[in-house]
Write a protein that holds these residues in place. Structure first.
Motif, mmCIF file in Angstrom:
data_model
loop_
_atom_site.group_PDB
_atom_site.id
_atom_site.type_symbol
_atom_site.label_atom_id
_atom_site.label_comp_id
_atom_site.label_asym_id
_atom_site.label_seq_id
_atom_site.Cartn_x
_atom_site.Cartn_y
_atom_site.Cartn_z
ATOM 1 N N ILE A 141 14.693 -59.257 0.917
ATOM 2 C CA ILE A 141 15.896 -58.608 1.470
ATOM 3 C C ILE A 141 15.572 -57.173 1.891
ATOM 4 N N CYS A 142 14.826 -56.459 1.075
ATOM 5 C CA CYS A 142 14.423 -55.083 1.429
ATOM 6 C C CYS A 142 13.679 -55.073 2.764
ATOM 7 N N ALA A 143 12.763 -56.014 2.937
ATOM 8 C CA ALA A 143 11.955 -56.080 4.161
ATOM 9 C C ALA A 143 12.780 -56.430 5.391
ATOM 10 N N SER A 144 13.939 -57.058 5.172
ATOM 11 C CA SER A 144 14.771 -57.490 6.309
ATOM 12 C C SER A 144 15.647 -56.371 6.861
ATOM 13 N N ILE A 145 15.675 -55.223 6.182
ATOM 14 C CA ILE A 145 16.561 -54.117 6.586
ATOM 15 C C ILE A 145 15.780 -53.091 7.395
ATOM 16 N N GLU A 146 16.352 -52.666 8.521
ATOM 17 C CA GLU A 146 15.654 -51.738 9.426
ATOM 18 C C GLU A 146 15.437 -50.367 8.802
ATOM 19 N N ASP A 147 16.431 -49.862 8.077
ATOM 20 C CA ASP A 147 16.291 -48.573 7.400
ATOM 21 C C ASP A 147 15.239 -48.686 6.290
ATOM 22 N N VAL A 148 14.806 -47.526 5.765
ATOM 23 C CA VAL A 148 13.859 -47.530 4.646
ATOM 24 C C VAL A 148 14.554 -48.053 3.386
ATOM 25 N N VAL A 149 14.097 -49.202 2.897
ATOM 26 C CA VAL A 149 14.545 -49.759 1.616
ATOM 27 C C VAL A 149 13.355 -50.493 1.000
ATOM 28 N N VAL A 150 12.984 -50.097 -0.210
ATOM 29 C CA VAL A 150 11.823 -50.722 -0.865
ATOM 30 C C VAL A 150 12.116 -50.969 -2.347
ATOM 31 N N ALA A 151 11.364 -51.887 -2.938
ATOM 32 C CA ALA A 151 11.399 -52.076 -4.392
ATOM 33 C C ALA A 151 10.717 -50.872 -5.024
ATOM 34 N N ALA A 152 11.390 -50.231 -5.971
ATOM 35 C CA ALA A 152 10.877 -48.975 -6.542
ATOM 36 C C ALA A 152 10.449 -49.090 -8.001
ATOM 37 N N ASN A 153 11.241 -49.781 -8.816
ATOM 38 C CA ASN A 153 10.931 -49.917 -10.246
ATOM 39 C C ASN A 153 11.040 -51.374 -10.667
ATOM 40 N N TYR A 154 9.906 -51.967 -11.027
ATOM 41 C CA TYR A 154 9.915 -53.318 -11.609
ATOM 42 C C TYR A 154 10.064 -53.139 -13.118
ATOM 43 N N ASN A 155 11.319 -53.056 -13.591
ATOM 44 C CA ASN A 155 11.554 -52.656 -14.979
ATOM 45 C C ASN A 155 11.330 -53.772 -15.991
ATOM 46 N N CYS A 156 11.845 -54.964 -15.673
ATOM 47 C CA CYS A 156 11.660 -56.151 -16.507
ATOM 48 C C CYS A 156 12.147 -57.331 -15.682
ATOM 49 N N PRO A 157 11.855 -58.550 -16.080
ATOM 50 C CA PRO A 157 12.318 -59.696 -15.293
ATOM 51 C C PRO A 157 13.836 -59.661 -15.097
ATOM 52 N N GLY A 158 14.257 -59.762 -13.842
ATOM 53 C CA GLY A 158 15.688 -59.740 -13.536
ATOM 54 C C GLY A 158 16.295 -58.358 -13.430
ATOM 55 N N GLN A 159 15.461 -57.314 -13.505
ATOM 56 C CA GLN A 159 15.965 -55.936 -13.337
ATOM 57 C C GLN A 159 14.986 -55.151 -12.470
ATOM 58 N N LEU A 160 15.405 -54.950 -11.231
ATOM 59 C CA LEU A 160 14.555 -54.236 -10.276
ATOM 60 C C LEU A 160 15.382 -53.145 -9.609
ATOM 61 N N VAL A 161 14.824 -51.956 -9.497
ATOM 62 C CA VAL A 161 15.519 -50.853 -8.830
ATOM 63 C C VAL A 161 14.963 -50.704 -7.420
ATOM 64 N N ILE A 162 15.862 -50.581 -6.443
ATOM 65 C CA ILE A 162 15.449 -50.377 -5.058
ATOM 66 C C ILE A 162 15.735 -48.937 -4.643
ATOM 67 N N SER A 163 15.039 -48.488 -3.618
ATOM 68 C CA SER A 163 15.073 -47.078 -3.232
ATOM 69 C C SER A 163 15.054 -46.983 -1.710
ATOM 70 N N GLY A 164 15.833 -46.042 -1.142
ATOM 71 C CA GLY A 164 15.807 -45.904 0.311
ATOM 72 C C GLY A 164 16.912 -45.011 0.851
#
Length: 290
Positions: A141-164
């Motif tokens: 989903i992050c890759a599908s967005i034109e603006d800057v959006v990336v996976a930032a913190n792989y905290n634990c399974p099922g919890q990911l923080v995105i940044s952009g």
């Protein structure tokens, strides 16, 4: 084997470190030297400041660093075989394993905080926590967005923080919910940490890191950028510089430490966030705090 882990920004609380200061002469020396190094009375803010004062850029990162490092260094049982830190916590880990001196680590953390603040002012941006969605779906989903959006913190399974960017994160949150995320929660942060939008801060921090003496560590550090064990000074420096614009691979770091023999994880510093994350990543792990 025992792994020592160090928390990042967000773990701060009013009164942090006061018990250490009052109970250990070694801790008192380190706290007092921190005031001298930074040029202001950070210990007073840590011990007596409000939540808002502790959130100030020049305070938050150094405060968490000071509390984390001091709690490790004054503990008689502290004999690390492996260390890791979450984002900012990587600097604490590098003092704990002897790569950096307390003074140099604190100076770098202070410069990092100020560089990140400047980058946030240049590019208004934010982060969001995505709960209950597979990592690869979040990345897609992050890759599908034109603006800057990336996976930032792989905290634990099922919890990911995105940044952009603000617009990008808003759109991403909508798409994450449509894809089945339990929650897509914007976070009260100053900017898009661990994303390409931190490039101005990375350049500024790189110069400071290159000008700092790094020593051979007494044990490996598992670094955020690649979740691998490092003992080479050159590799550690390069990874520390890359960390500002790259994701924090915490899940992968804990998995690698377990694969390399870690059975117990000790969190050094304020709060219990990392203990909770480690348990979610590896249920059999023994967790505790200093």
């Amino acid at each position: 084997m025992k792994a020592y882990v160090f928390p990042g920004q967000g773990a701060q609380f009013t009164g942090m470190g006061k018990d250490l200061y009052e109970s250990s002469s070694k801790a008192k020396i380190l706290f007092d030297s921190a005031d001298q190094i930074l040029g202001f009375n950070i210990t007073k803010i840590m011990f007596e400041g409000s939540a808002d004062e502790l959130k100030e850029t020049k305070v938050t990162q150094p405060a968490v660093f000071i509390h984390s490092v001091v709690s490790a260094l004054v503990n008689d049982d502290f004999k690390p075989e492996m260390v890791a830190g979450h984002s900012l916590g990587e600097f604490s880990a590098l003092v704990a394993n002897g790569t950096l001196t307390f003074e140099d680590g604190l100076k770098l953390v202070s410069q990092r905080a100020q560089a990140m603040q400047k980058a946030c002012e240049l590019n208004p941006s934010t982060m969001a926590a995505i709960l209950g969605l597979e990592d690869d779906k979040v990345e897609e989903i992050c890759a599908s967005i034109e603006d800057v959006v990336v996976a930032a913190n792989y905290n634990c399974p099922g919890q990911l923080v995105i940044s952009g960017s603000n617009a990008g994160i808003e759109l991403a949150c909508e798409k994450m919910k449509e894809a089945g995320a339990k929650r897509a929660l914007p976070l009260p942060v100053g900017g898009a940490f661990h994303s390409p939008l931190m490039e101005p801060a990375r350049e500024q921090l790189a110069a400071a890191i290159e000008a700092t003496v790094f020593s051979q560590p007494i044990c490996p550090v598992y670094q955020n950028v690649d979740a691998k064990a490092h003992s080479s000074v050159d590799e550690i420096k390069a990874n520390l510089i890359a960390q500002l614009t790259a994701p924090v691979r915490w899940t992968q770091s804990v998995e690698q430490m377990v694969a390399d023999g870690a059975t117990a994880f000790v969190e050094c510093g304020p709060g219990k966030v990392l203990q909770g994350l480690v348990k979610k990543i590896h249920r059999e792990a023994e967790v505790s705090g200093i």
